[in-house]
Scaffold this motif. Structure first.
Motif, PDB file in Angstrom:
ATOM      1  N   LEU A   1      49.887  -2.913 101.534  1.00  0.00           N
ATOM      2  CA  LEU A   1      48.722  -3.421 100.993  1.00  0.00           C
ATOM      3  C   LEU A   1      48.354  -2.460  99.600  1.00  0.00           C
TER       4      LEU A   1
ATOM      5  N   ARG B   1      48.083  -3.092  95.766  1.00  0.00           N
ATOM      6  CA  ARG B   1      46.866  -2.720  94.883  1.00  0.00           C
ATOM      7  C   ARG B   1      47.448  -2.112  93.697  1.00  0.00           C
TER       8      ARG B   1
ATOM      9  N   TYR C   1      43.006  -6.182  97.664  1.00  0.00           N
ATOM     10  CA  TYR C   1      43.912  -5.312  98.241  1.00  0.00           C
ATOM     11  C   TYR C   1      43.546  -3.759  98.383  1.00  0.00           C
TER      12      TYR C   1
END
Lengths: 186, 452
Positions: free
Chosen positions: B186, B190, B202
């Protein structure tokens, strides 16, 4: 953090072999590795840094024991002490039947306690926009951050370049400039 | 650095992608608009979910009488579906936890999607006991809480209560494992997603992950501990599910074979479902390089092993029904194999015992169409296994005057279809929003292969 001339050298590597070699060399030459940032868990890094082992397993043990105690306590108190209900003529303290729930709660609290301790110790969830040492560390860059306690910057740069760093930059230890590397050399 | 002899073998990731290439390949589908085929699948899944919601709504509003249950067959479709879905979940835990403990590198490409499948399958499973309660808003009654009725506590000696605790624990631990495993990926998303709601999502979910060595070190310890905890957990969950039956005195249920038999069946059915999902996913999301034919072949071998184990349990059951000399037990099995539900019994036997034997042949194991058909048949067979165990043991009670037949109504069929709708809706959303391949794990396998 430490000393008036303190700063950090940020060296980026393309592979873990180079990174591990660099970590070993700089440590042999007496430099202090501030931290290493990688896109995946590099095995052998903890050993190269002589890092202490994580104490998370103790949290697991504590959580698991708490879960076990809570489960046994709850079941015995409810079914034996508070209201011993006759179900199918079984004895109130039919301890064997309490086993599955005790087992499940042991696992549950052990796991949750470990995860919570991990989040707390790693500071996850405190800041949602972390200051990354380099923009690519969640993609393909393996980054070594060296603490320059005594200002041997030239020597450190040379060592890192010899170890195969593809990019080296300096961070001065002031709050304002930490986010932007001031100088970049290939 | 011990160089593993992996160079002698084919790599698990095809085409030697660089680390950046791996990030790009996994993240690309998430940045683009959903494809037409995804939209079509999603529409079908939503339609099924709607049908399920309507059926469940009708059942809750009217009562359990809308189901085809009767005095002899007091539970049938609901518990069949419950056991079916719980079993599906087990492959996810097996892949992510047990294969992790055994350091099986091939699991890295498929673990994330298998874990997602576990979570969604357990959600589907939980639906059925909830709906069978008739008044699902009183579901909290199954938990021991201080109440105004005494307090009257739940019966801690009942396998049904063990089930409640086991399934809740299983869901919680699986969810934590799944989420923790996703945090580094994640963070990758991001850092590469342009500003917008996705980036904020995210950033929120990755909790400020910065890839520090200290965090990674603790992270690996945590993963190992969670895997170690999930492994006995997964065995306990289906053992406890089997005790719902085994601790009763019904011929056909009252047997000590049930716990291992159910666990083997659960892993078998779960691998069937993983296979079905991954054959579709790798195609639709263009991930053939990561979920390779070798992965499918490895799963086919597990299907063969677990299918044979399940078949062995079937034969053991039959043998002991005859050898044990209990006339009721013997009658129950005679009725299963030759009675009015014999068609269900032989569907089960064919799909679970005979079909997996095809996996002995390498040519068949490495043919995607064959694997797809086999995986579907395994799903069908394992659903029928639970139906056979439950319905054929109940419908001919001890007194012939109680003998009856069970037929599901449209409400029950609708809820079953609805559970598939829920499962696929969640899975399709998952593949569109979250990284379905554990990038950081694949990268570490790639780095290990590149080194040797």
């Amino acid at each position: 953090m430490s000393g008036p001339v303190s700063g950090q050298l940020v060296a980026s590597f393309a592979g873990e072999t180079e990174l591990l070699a660099a970590v070993r060399t700089v440590r042999e030459r007496g430099f202090r590795v501030h931290d290493v940032f990688t896109p995946y868990a590099v095995h052998g890094l903890d050993e190269a840094l002589a890092a202490p082992r994580s104490r998370l397993p103790w949290v697991t043990l504590a959580g698991a024991l708490a879960g076990l105690t809570a489960a046994v306590g709850l079941q015995v108190w409810c079914a034996v002490v508070d209201w011993p209900l006759d179900v199918g003529g079984k004895p109130a303290n039919s301890a064997l039947a309490f086993l599955p729930i005790s087992f499940e709660l042991t696992i549950l609290l052990g796991g949750l306690a470990t995860a919570a301790a991990f989040f707390w110790r790693s500071g996850l969830g405190r800041r949602f926009e972390p200051r990354l040492a380099a923009p690519d560390i969640t993609d393909d860059a393996l980054v070594l951050v060296l603490a320059l306690d005594d200002g041997r910057e030239g020597e450190a740069r040379e060592l890192l370049r010899a170890a195969g760093a593809r990019e080296i930059s300096t961070l001065r230890e002031t709050r304002e400039t930490r986010e932007a590397p001031e100088e970049t050399a290939a | 650095m011990a160089a593993e002899p992996i160079a002698l073998r084919l790599p698990w990731v095809e085409g030697n992608p660089s680390l950046r290439q791996i990030t790009d390949d996994v993240c690309r589908p998430l940045a683009t608009r959903p494809s037409k085929s995804w939209m079509a699948c999603f529409a079908v899944a939503l339609a099924a979910l709607t049908l399920g919601a309507v059926s469940a709504g009708y059942e809750v509003a009217t009562g359990i009488g809308t189901w085809g249950l009767n005095k002899s067959v007091g539970w049938a479709f609901d518990i069949t579906n419950f056991v079916f879905w719980i079993g599906i979940g087990h492959a996810g835990t097996l892949i992510s936890a047990i294969l992790m403990l055994f350091r099986q590198k091939w699991r890295t490409s498929i673990s994330r999607s298998a874990e997602g499948m576990t979570i969604f399958a357990v959600m589907c499973a939980g639906l059925f006991p909830l709906l069978h309660m008739g008044r699902p808003w009183f579901a909290f009654w199954v938990f021991p809480y201080p109440n105004s009725r005494g307090p009257l506590w739940v019966n801690f000696r009942s396998p049904l209560l063990w089930d409640v605790v086991a399934i809740s624990t299983y869901f919680t631990i699986s969810f934590v494992f799944w989420f923790v495993g996703m945090i580094p990926d994640l963070a990758t998303l991001r850092d590469r997603t342009p500003a917008g709601w996705r980036k904020r999502l995210y950033a929120l979910l990755s909790l400020g992950w910065d890839g520090s060595r200290r965090t990674w070190s603790r992270y690996e310890t945590l993963s190992l501990i969670l895997a170690g905890l999930a492994t006995p957990l997964v065995v306990s969950v289906h053992s406890i599910v089997s005790m719902d039956f085994a601790t009763s005195v019904i011929p056909g249920w009252h047997t000590t074979l049930f716990p291992p038999y159910f666990v083997a069946g659960a892993v078998f059915s779960g691998f069937g479902m993983v296979m079905t999902l991954l054959i579709l996913t790798r195609r639709v999301m263009a991930l053939e390089r990561y979920i390779t034919l070798r992965h499918l072949e490895a799963m086919a071998k597990i299907l063969l092993v677990t299918g044979s184990l399940v078949g062995f349990c079937y034969l053991t059951e039959l043998f002991l029904a005859w050898y044990g000399g209990n006339p009721y037990e013997r009658a129950a099995f005679w009725n299963r194999a030759l009675g009015p539900y014999a068609w269900a019994y032989w569907t089960m036997m064919t799909c679970n015992l005979f079909v997996p034997q095809l996996m002995w042949w390498r040519r068949l194991r490495t043919s995607v169409p064959v694997l797809f058909v086999v995986s579907l048949l395994v799903n069908v067979g394992m659903w029928f296994e639970r139906f056979v165990i439950i319905v054929t043991s109940l419908h001919r009670d001890f007194l012939p005057s109680s003998w009856t037949m069970y037929k599901p109504t449209w409400v029950e069929v609708g809820i079953l279809i609805g559970s598939f709708g829920l499962f696929f809706t969640l899975f399709l959303l998952f593949v569109q929003v979250l990284p379905i391949i554990a990038m950081w794990e694949v990268k570490s396998v790639r780095a290990g292969e590149a080194k040797s």
